[in-house]
Design an enzyme around this catalytic site. Sequence first.
Site, short mmCIF file in Angstrom:
data_model
loop_
_atom_site.label_atom_id
_atom_site.label_comp_id
_atom_site.label_asym_id
_atom_site.label_seq_id
_atom_site.Cartn_x
_atom_site.Cartn_y
_atom_site.Cartn_z
N GLU A 1 0.82 -1.22 0.00
CA GLU A 1 0.00 0.00 0.00
C GLU A 1 0.85 1.27 0.00
OE1 GLU A 1 -2.18 -0.43 3.65
OE2 GLU A 1 -3.52 -1.96 2.85
N TYR B 1 4.03 18.22 10.82
CA TYR B 1 5.02 17.15 11.06
C TYR B 1 6.44 17.68 11.20
CZ TYR B 1 1.19 14.51 8.79
OH TYR B 1 -0.01 13.98 8.43
N CYS C 1 -3.18 33.56 9.30
CA CYS C 1 -2.95 34.17 10.59
C CYS C 1 -2.63 33.13 11.67
CB CYS C 1 -4.16 35.01 10.98
SG CYS C 1 -4.41 36.31 9.77
C1 LIG Z 1 -1.53 6.12 5.14
C2 LIG Z 1 -1.58 4.66 4.89
C3 LIG Z 1 -0.82 4.09 3.86
C4 LIG Z 1 0.14 4.87 3.02
O1 LIG Z 1 1.23 5.34 3.73
P1 LIG Z 1 2.45 6.02 2.94
O2 LIG Z 1 3.38 6.41 4.00
O3 LIG Z 1 1.91 7.18 2.20
O4 LIG Z 1 3.01 4.97 2.04
C5 LIG Z 1 -0.97 2.75 3.61
N1 LIG Z 1 -1.81 1.98 4.35
C6 LIG Z 1 -2.55 2.49 5.35
C7 LIG Z 1 -3.46 1.61 6.11
C8 LIG Z 1 -2.46 3.85 5.66
O5 LIG Z 1 -3.18 4.35 6.66
#
Ligand SMILES: *Cc1c(COP(=O)(O)O)cnc(C)c1O
EC number: 4.1.1.20
Length: 425
Positions: A284, A327, A354
């Site tokens: 992901e 961050y 602001c």
């Molecule tokens: C945010 C998120 C990602 C992606 O994270 P990156 O750091 O952008 O690769 C993948 N899986 C889940 C469950 C997330 O919450």
Amino acid sequence: MVPVRPFEYPGSKAPLSCGPVSLASLAKKHGTPLYVYSADAIRYRFGLFQQAFAGQRHLICYAVKANSSLAILKLLAAEGAGFDIVSGGELERVLAVAPEAAGRVVFSGVGKTAPELDLALRSGILLFNVESEGELELLAERAAKLRKRARIALRVNPDVFAETHPYISTGLREHKFGIDIRRARAVYRRAAQDKWLEPAGISVHIGSQIRTADPFGAAADRVAKLVRDLRKDGLPIQYLDAGGGLGIEYHAAQPFHPEEKVQQYAAAVRAAVSELSDITLLLEPGRFLVAQAGALLARVLYVKKNGEKTFVITDAGMNDLIRPTLYQAHHEILPVEPPSSRRTITADVVGPVCESGDFFARDRVLAPLKPGDLVAILDAGAYGMSLASNYNTRGRAAEVLVEGKRARLIRRRETLADMLSTETP
Ligand SMILES: *Cc1c(COP(=O)(O)O)cnc(C)c1O
């Protein structure tokens, strides 16, 4: 060698451009603040991921929340990507541009509502990444009601620490995410008894902007062991979702080789599943695919001095790009016109909002800037536009996608009418 970022000065006196497209011409045509993305750069990063997992059954599910612009989702769907979504809204976005990709969608998130589950059930998504026992109960209820079987994975919390900003670290027991890995086996047994639930996978996601492969390997190892246990229990687990989180290097002075990074990452994850026959890996990635493909273009409004400090005030603000203040993130900032001398200034680059937290850089050494100059804030393709807001009643920026020689407006600038349209005085 493909450069880390698609934004370069084509010659020593040539202004910054995205491939063959001049950023100054885009700013002139579409105004600022303006997000500019390179389609080629996104495709290249997606290709690196595909190559790194070649020979292993896998599906790359782009994390939509990193940048959910329709044109980017469409581009990635055409490359064969699946999608990791965290809301019904994100699912609607995917369905709007790539309905055929519904079967490549995994649904993560700690607070899924009944209408969101219903939408996902009706759409026939690939996998629900269930994050609590309560959610499992609700999903079973909705699935029975709609008479749709749900393939489920439990998102387990592996209790693995990964070095990153505390707001984007998710893999420790103290975080709100996932189900304690020690309880998972019992929860799977419960799920297996429900005729509307089909335990099909296990998922894990330990956080974001993680720059070493080790924590990914450690988490995947723990999850792979659970796959073996569950298979012993007679559950046909087919998917191991290793989550996202592979980081990039935001500092230009630090060496960064995306090709090597993704290889190391893939090696660590693949090693964990080497003995699991027929497993399909789900990955992901979000940031790694899109962050460096994007820049935020802004115009300098004023340069002012308060005592010792110099402030460069731009027309982009924290409502356009909140990462520096949320961050403490570093973003490189380049002048669009190449500097004509070696002279530098040290300045804070700030927006018009602001809030003292409205900054892009503090005490940054930059080429001298004057009102009217354009700057590009780099590595803004992920968690930039997707976190943008209307704070200070500022319309959200426009977005342009550059493909080869062509630049296309993929989101028009938000108008005052857009912003006021939902309100009743
Ligand atoms: C945010 C998120 C990602 C992606 O994270 P990156 O750091 O952008 O690769 C993948 N899986 C889940 C469950 C997330 O919450």
